[in-house]
Design an enzyme around this catalytic site. Structure first.
Site, PDB file in Angstrom:
ATOM      1  N   CYS A  87      48.980  -2.122  11.345  1.00  0.00           N
ATOM      2  CA  CYS A  87      49.007  -2.962  12.552  1.00  0.00           C
ATOM      3  C   CYS A  87      50.223  -3.892  12.527  1.00  0.00           C
ATOM      4  CB  CYS A  87      47.706  -3.771  12.631  1.00  0.00           C
ATOM      5  SG  CYS A  87      47.696  -5.066  13.884  1.00  0.00           S
ATOM      6  N   CYS A  90      49.594  -7.559  13.228  1.00  0.00           N
ATOM      7  CA  CYS A  90      48.966  -8.184  12.062  1.00  0.00           C
ATOM      8  C   CYS A  90      50.022  -8.654  11.069  1.00  0.00           C
ATOM      9  CB  CYS A  90      48.023  -7.203  11.365  1.00  0.00           C
ATOM     10  SG  CYS A  90      46.643  -6.624  12.372  1.00  0.00           S
TER      11      CYS A  90
END
Length: 334
Positions: A87, A90
């Protein structure tokens, strides 16, 4: 910011406020006893329970959730960062959360939860996409935000969280070992950090993503790749930024309805796969496109295959899910 209880059947009971209160009382008793003993011995003795700054950021899994989050939340608000290696937002948000947690100087602890390794926690929290950030205070859950958000918004949210912990629950946090903090600062200053000629462009891409400028992020990553076509960080960042740009204005319900009604429509399946991946459903996205390759031909098949290869870039070649999907793709192609 309203707290809510969340039942975690089979994992942990987040409604265990009573247990959290008991843990807090025990911690306060231990501190009082340590302070008494230190006073009898004389001299400047660090308070009991003082921790180094590194202890303010921890990795948490399902097995340790009760101890590392619920019990700890009786002493200090615990921020939960649900993330995954694949991600990109993230990776942008995580270091920022860590830095702001350290700056809070013991008034917060950050617990990082890898959703790929802790699927049950992800399901129990009802998480539809990552990064997703919650807090637990005295055993109660407070949803904070989802997605990569600006630093100032995080600072304001953290300040509000600390205020809630102090005013509603009487939780003041934990003491940080000042000597350890000073040592860590000196150590960090002494370690040379290698500088890449593309660091500024990569940083510009991250800044653009933080500001919601997906077009700017795409261009910044392309600028790196124009000079260094083999730069894996830029290639992955570009694939992820382009994915976010594609799903930014989608109507999820309409996209999924179209995909369900037209299982052989390449455009419908490609759009749904983008949504799947952006929401963290990696295997679903890959499986959807492999199945579509199986039932399409010619230009339609090529379009689906190419989008699948682009989604592989989002996750990264080293991910086992990519390897499995490549094998499945090869079977249907040959």
């Amino acid at each position: 910011m309203q707290p809510r209880n969340m039942s975690m059947s089979g994992v942990v009971d987040l409604a265990a406020v009573k247990a959290a209160g008991e843990a807090k009382a025990k911690a306060e008793q231990a501190r009082a006893e340590a302070a008494r003993q230190a006073g009898q011995g004389g001299g400047a003795v660090p308070a009991a329970g003082a921790v180094p700054p590194s202890a303010l950021v921890i990795d948490v899994d399902e097995a340790g959730f009760e101890r590392d989050v619920i019990q700890l939340s009786a002493e200090v608000p615990v921020v939960l960062d649900f993330w995954a290696e694949w991600c990109q937002p993230c990776k942008q948000l995580g270091p920022l959360l860590e830095r702001l947690t350290i700056e809070a100087n013991g008034r917060l602890v950050l617990a990082k939860i890898d959703v790929d390794a802790n699927q049950m926690l992800m399901q129990q929290f009802g998480i539809q996409g990552i990064p997703a950030v919650f807090a637990v205070v005295a055993g109660q859950v407070l949803p904070l935000f989802q997605g990569a958000v600006p630093e100032q918004q995080i600072r304001e949210t953290f300040a509000q969280l600390v205020q809630v912990a102090e005013e509603r629950f009487g939780i003041l946090g934990i003491e940080v070992d000042a000597n350890a903090a000073a040592t860590a600062a000196v150590s960090d200053a002494e370690v040379p950090v290698p500088v890449s000629p593309h660091d500024a462009l990569l940083e510009a891409a991250v800044d653009a993503l933080d500001a919601g400028d997906l077009g700017g992020a795409v261009q910044a990553y392309k600028n790196v790749l124009a000079d260094d076509p083999g730069n894996t960080e830029a290639a992955m960042g570009l694939a992820q930024a382009e994915l976010l740009a594609r799903v930014q204005h989608m109507d999820p319900q309409a996209v999924r309805a179209a995909a369900a009604e037209n299982p052989r429509d390449p455009a419908a399946q490609i759009a749904a796969a983008d949504l799947d991946l952006a929401g963290g459903h990696v295997e679903d996205a890959f499986g959807r496109l492999v199945d579509t390759v199986r039932v399409t031909f010619g230009e339609d098949r090529d379009a689906v295959r190419l989008r699948l290869l682009e989604l592989f870039e989002v996750i990264g070649a080293d991910d086992p899910r990519v390897s499995a999907a490549r094998t499945a793709l090869a079977r249907v192609l040959f």
